[in-house]
Design an enzyme around this catalytic site. Structure first.
Site, PDB file in Angstrom:
ATOM      1  N   GLU A 117     -41.271  59.843  61.288  1.00  0.00           N
ATOM      2  CA  GLU A 117     -40.653  60.265  62.553  1.00  0.00           C
ATOM      3  C   GLU A 117     -41.069  61.700  62.818  1.00  0.00           C
ATOM      4  O   GLU A 117     -41.184  62.501  61.885  1.00  0.00           O
ATOM      5  CB  GLU A 117     -39.126  60.173  62.453  1.00  0.00           C
TER       6      GLU A 117
ATOM      7  N   CYS B 133     -34.300  58.100  65.525  1.00  0.00           N
ATOM      8  CA  CYS B 133     -33.619  58.414  66.788  1.00  0.00           C
ATOM      9  C   CYS B 133     -34.590  58.795  67.891  1.00  0.00           C
ATOM     10  O   CYS B 133     -34.252  58.712  69.076  1.00  0.00           O
ATOM     11  CB  CYS B 133     -32.645  59.557  66.568  1.00  0.00           C
TER      12      CYS B 133
ATOM     13  N   ASN C 111     -33.375  51.012  67.218  1.00  0.00           N
ATOM     14  CA  ASN C 111     -33.295  51.726  65.941  1.00  0.00           C
ATOM     15  C   ASN C 111     -31.904  51.585  65.343  1.00  0.00           C
ATOM     16  O   ASN C 111     -31.604  50.599  64.691  1.00  0.00           O
ATOM     17  CB  ASN C 111     -33.660  53.204  66.150  1.00  0.00           C
ATOM     18  N   GLU C 112     -31.049  52.575  65.630  1.00  0.00           N
ATOM     19  CA  GLU C 112     -29.735  52.594  64.970  1.00  0.00           C
ATOM     20  C   GLU C 112     -28.660  52.239  65.984  1.00  0.00           C
ATOM     21  O   GLU C 112     -27.684  52.966  66.127  1.00  0.00           O
ATOM     22  CB  GLU C 112     -29.514  53.995  64.422  1.00  0.00           C
TER      23      GLU C 112
HETATM   24  O1  AHR Z   1     -34.012  60.083  59.483  1.00  0.00           O
HETATM   25  C1  AHR Z   1     -33.333  60.899  60.384  1.00  0.00           C
HETATM   26  C2  AHR Z   1     -32.490  60.102  61.360  1.00  0.00           C
HETATM   27  O2  AHR Z   1     -31.479  59.426  60.687  1.00  0.00           O
HETATM   28  C3  AHR Z   1     -33.210  59.008  62.084  1.00  0.00           C
HETATM   29  O3  AHR Z   1     -33.872  59.480  63.191  1.00  0.00           O
HETATM   30  C4  AHR Z   1     -32.104  58.083  62.485  1.00  0.00           C
HETATM   31  O4  AHR Z   1     -32.525  56.766  62.619  1.00  0.00           O
HETATM   32  C5  AHR Z   1     -31.057  58.297  61.429  1.00  0.00           C
HETATM   33  O5  AHR Z   1     -29.825  58.573  61.977  1.00  0.00           O
END
Ligand code: AHR
Length: 658
Positions: A46, A242, A373-374
Site C-alpha cells: 500500500e 484503505c 477492502n475493510e
Molecule cells: O495496513 C494499514 C491499514 O490497516 C490498511 O490500509 C487498512 O486496510 C487497515 O486498516
C-alpha cells in the site's frame, strides 16, 4: 526413495532455548495431510509511509508536475551569478485536464542564472559513480534560444552532477539529459535554472537513477525490490488497504487513471496525508508513477500472483463512509471487468491493447480479485453480491476475495463471515492488528474452522506491542516471535488458510504514518525487521504439503509455550520443521522424525533469537535480530542431542554479540 533434507527453523527466546529432554515431539513424515498453496505467503503493498512515491518508485523529484494543492510545495526559487526573474504557475485545464499545472521560469538577467530547486522526498538519495537521468516536458516562450542548467547539489550545496539542455521549441517536447554523481549523499537536491535571459515553461521535471530494478527506465528502487524478491512472495496484494477506499469516493483508487503515459496520470492527495494528525504529512500525494501496469510487472518480476483489490462503491467507513447508490454501481463493476481485460485480455481488445502498448503483449494471467477492502455492514454485502454476480458469470475462473471487516472477532466479522459464506466467496480477507498475546493465543484459531466453507486470506496482520520514539521499535523481537508462533497455526491449517500477508509492508524512517511495518528504509539504505526475517523463514521454506507435528499426539499450539509446524516439499525432497519456544524456560524436547523416508545426515538449520523481547533492528544495525544459518549433522532420525548443542553454540554467539 531418495533421502530427505531436513530444514529446521528454531525460533526462541534466549533463555527459553531447547535442550534434550522429556517432551516427545513427533513429525509424521510418511503421511502428508493437506496441500499448501504455492502462493501461501505473499506481500501486501500500500502507498502508506512513503512506500510508493518517495519509496519504491525511484523518482527523486517531489511534486514533479506541480499538482499538489500548493503547486510550489517541494520547490524553491533560486538563482546564481546575480540572476533574477519571476516564477509563474500556469494551468491548462482545457488542454490537459488530468495534469493541468506547470511552471514558467522567466529569467531576466543576461549574465545570471535563475530557476528552481527541488528538495526531493526528505532529500534525494544519490550514489557516487551512479548515473541519473533527467527528463522534462518543456517549451520556450519568445524568440531567443534559452538553455537550462540541471545540477545535482550535495547537502552542503556543492554541484555533484551537472548537464545542460537546449534546443527548446515553442511546442511541448520531452527533453532529456543525464549525469554521474560524484558523491554519495542521502539529502541531495536538484537545481534547474535558465541561463541568461529567456523564458522556459516546464512540467514533469523528473530525475531517476539509471540503476533501477531490472534496469527498467524510470522504474523501481532496486534495493527495495530486492528485499521483496528475497521473500519469494507467492502473491502481491495491491494497491492497499484503505487507499483503495479513499477518504471520500472522489479520492478512491481508480486503476484506469494509473495506466498509460505517466504525464497523463492524475495526481491526487494521498489519504495518509491527513489521516493521523499526530503524523500529519502535508507533502504526501499519489503521482501513480507506480500504477496498475507497474504493479502487475512487479508481481511478475517477483514470481508472485497479482491480487488487486478494487473499490466496491464504498469510501472508508472510518472516514466519510460515502456509498454509491445501487443503481449507479455499474461503472464500478465495469472497472473490474475492464481490469480483467487489461490483465488477461487479448491484444485486440481495448484494454488488452493498452497493456501491449505499454510493453506487455502477453497476458498477466491474473487469477484473483478482491472486492472492497475493510468494509462492513449490509451495504457491503449487497454491493459485493452485484460485483460477484457479474464477474462470476463472465469470468468463472477468477477467484473472488470478500471482506470480513477491520477486526478478527467482533459482530461485524461474524456477520460478514456468515454472509460471505452464503455468497460462496472463494476467499475471505481477515485483518488482525492485535497485541503479541493475541497472536500467541490464536495459534489454534483455524483448527476448528469449517473445512467446507470459503478459504481464508489472512490479508493484513501484525503484532502491535510496546514501542519507544525510535520508529522501528514497534517491530520488536517479541512481536516477531508471536507472529512466528501464530504462523505455525497457519501452516497447520493450510487446507483452510490459503494466503497470508503481513501489513503494512514498508516505511520511510522519516516519513511514516503507521507502525509497525515489515521493512524500513531511508533514501539510501533499507533493513528488514525481525518480523521480516520471520516472514522470510516461512516463505522461503513453504513446502507443498502439511505434515503432522505433535506432542503427546496433539498439535503444538502453545502447550508449555511451544509451537510447531512441519511441511514437506516432495519434489525438492525437503522437510521443513519450524519450532517456536516462547517461554522463558529452556524446553526439554526430543524431535523424532522417524518414518519410512530416510533423512540425510546433514541438515540445514536457521536459529532466530534475541536476548531482549524488546530488541529490534535499525538501519545502522540491520541484523541485530536475524536468523543465523548453519549446517548440522544428525545422529539417526532424532534431532534432539544435536539440537541441544546447536542452540548452546548459537546462544553463546548471540550473547557475545549483545
Ligand atoms: O495496513 C494499514 C491499514 O490497516 C490498511 O490500509 C487498512 O486496510 C487497515 O486498516
Amino acid at each position: 526413495m531418495k533421502k530427505i533434507l531436513l530444514v529446521l527453523a528454531l525460533i526462541y527466546t534466549i533463555s527459553g532455548n531447547f535442550v534434550h529432554g522429556q517432551h516427545d515431539i513427533k513429525v509424521d513424515i510418511d503421511h502428508p495431510k493437506a496441500t499448501i498453496q504455492p502462493y501461501m505467503w505473499g506481500i501486501f503493498f500500500e502507498d502508506i509511509n512513503f512506500s510508493a512515491d518517495g519509496g519504491i518508485y525511484a523518482e527523486l523529484v517531489k511534486n514533479r508536475s506541480f499538482e499538489f494543492y500548493e503547486p510550489m510545495m517541494g520547490w524553491q526559487e533560486t538563482s546564481k551569478k546575480d540572476g533574477n526573474g519571476k516564477i509563474f504557475i500556469l494551468k491548462q485545464e482545457q488542454n490537459k485536464p488530468e495534469n493541468p499545472t506547470y511552471i514558467r521560469i522567466d529569467s531576466r538577467n543576461d549574465d545570471g542564472m535563475f530557476g528552481v530547486v527541488n528538495e526531493g522526498f526528505r532529500g534525494m538519495g544519490v550514489r557516487a559513480g551512479n548515473r541519473y537521468n533527467f527528463l522534462v516536458i518543456a517549451r520556450k516562450v519568445g524568440n531567443n534560444n534559452p538553455e537550462i542548467s540541471v545540477e545535482l547539489l550535495s547537502t552542503d550545496g556543492q554541484v555533484i552532477g551537472q548537464t545542460s539542455i537546449s534546443g527548446f521549441r515553442e511546442d511541448w517536447q520531452k527533453m532529456e539529459g543525464s549525469f554521474t554523481s560524484s558523491q554519495t549523499d542521502a539529502k541531495a537536491k536538484l537545481r534547474v535554472m535558465v541561463n541568461g535571459t529567456g523564458i522556459v515553461e516546464m512540467d514533469m521535471i523528473s530525475l531517476f537513477p539509471e540503476d533501477t530494478w531490472n534496469k527498467r527506465k524510470n522504474g523501481l528502487r532496486a534495493d527495495l525490490v530486492q528485499m521483496l524478491y528475497d521473500l519469494h512472495p507467492g502473491f502481491l496484494r495491491f494497491p492497499g488497504g484503505c487507499i483503495v477506499e479513499g477518504h471520500d469516493l472522489s479520492l478512491r483508487y481508480q486503476w484506469k487513471k494509473t495506466v498509460g503515459p505517466v504525464e497523463d496520470r492524475e495526481v491526487i492527495v494521498n489519504r495518509w496525508n491527513t489521516e493521523f494528525m499526530h503524523r500529519h504529512t502535508p507533502d504526501y500525494y499519489q503521482s501513480f508513477g507506480l500504477g496498475f501496469y507497474e504493479y502487475f510487472l512487479l508481481a511478475e518480476d517477483l514470481g508472485a500472483e497479482p491480487l488487486p483489490i478494487l473499490n466496491c462503491g464504498m469510501a472508508c467507513q472510518y472516514n466519510t463512509g460515502e456509498l454509491v447508490p445501487m443503481d449507479e454501481l455499474d461503472p464500478y463493476i465495469q472497472d473490474a471487468l475492464d481490469l480483467i481485460e487489461f490483465a488477461n485480455g487479448d491484444t485486440t481488445t481495448k484494454w488488452g491493447k493498452l497493456r501491449a502498448e505499454m510493453g506487455h503483449p502477453e497476458p498477466f494471467n491474473m487469477k484473483f480479485i478482491g472486492i472492497g477492502n475493510e468494509q462492513w455492514g449490509e451495504q457491503y454485502v449487497e454491493r459485493y453480491q452485484k460485483f460477484a454476480e457479474v464477474i462470476s458469470n463472465k469470468h468463472p475462473g477468477i477467484m473472488l476475495v470478500g471482506g470480513s471487516g477491520p477486526r478478527p472477532e467482533d459482530d461485524r466479522f461474524h456477520y460478514l463471515w456468515k454472509e460471505m459464506k452464503d455468497e460462496k466467496v472463494d476467499l475471505i480477507d481477515e485483518h488482525y492488528y492485535m497485541n503479541p498475546e493475541w497472536f500467541f493465543e490464536n495459534a489454534d484459531r483455524y483448527d476448528d474452522y469449517d473445512r467446507n466453507g470459503p478459504k481464508v486470506f489472512a490479508g493484513e496482520y501484525a503484532a502491535h506491542g510496546p514501542d519507544n520514539e525510535d520508529p522501528a521499535s514497534k517491530n520488536s523481537w517479541l512481536s516477531a516471535l508471536s507472529e512466528a508462533a501464530f504462523m505455525t497455526g497457519l501452516v497447520r491449517n493450510a487446507d483452510v488458510v490459503n494466503m497470508a500477508s503481513y501489513a503494512p509492508l514498508m516505511a520511510h524512517i522519516e516519513a511514516w504514518q503507521w507502525r509497525p511495518d515489515l521493512i524500513w528504509f531511508d533514501n539510501l539504505t533499507v533493513m528488514g525487521t525481525p518480523n521480516y526475517y520471520v516472514q522470510k523463514l516461512y516463505s522461503n521454506h513453504t513446502g507443498s504439503e502439511v505434515l503432522n507435528i505433535t506432542m503427546d499426539g496433539k498439535p503444538l499450539t502453545g502447550q508449555d509455550k511451544l509451537y510447531a509446524s512441519a511441511s514437506v516439499d516432495k519434489k525438492a525432497g525437503k522437510v521443513y520443521v519450524k519450532l517456536v519456544n516462547a517461554s522463558e524456560e529452556a524446553q526439554e524436547v526430543n524431535v523424532d522424525l522417524s518414518g519410512k523416508a530416510k533423512i540425510r545426515k546433514k541438515a540445514t538449520a536457521y536459529l532466530m533469537t534475541a536476548d531482549n523481547p524488546l530488541a529490534y533492528n535499525t538501519l545502522k544495525n540491520p541484523k541485530n535480530v536475524a536468523p543465523v544459518k548453519t549446517e548440522i549433522k544428525l545422529r539417526g532420525q532424532s534431532i534432539s542431542e544435536t539440537l541441544t548443542q546447536l542452540v548452546k553454540n548459537a546462544t553463546q554467539k548471540t550473547k557475545k554479540c549483545a
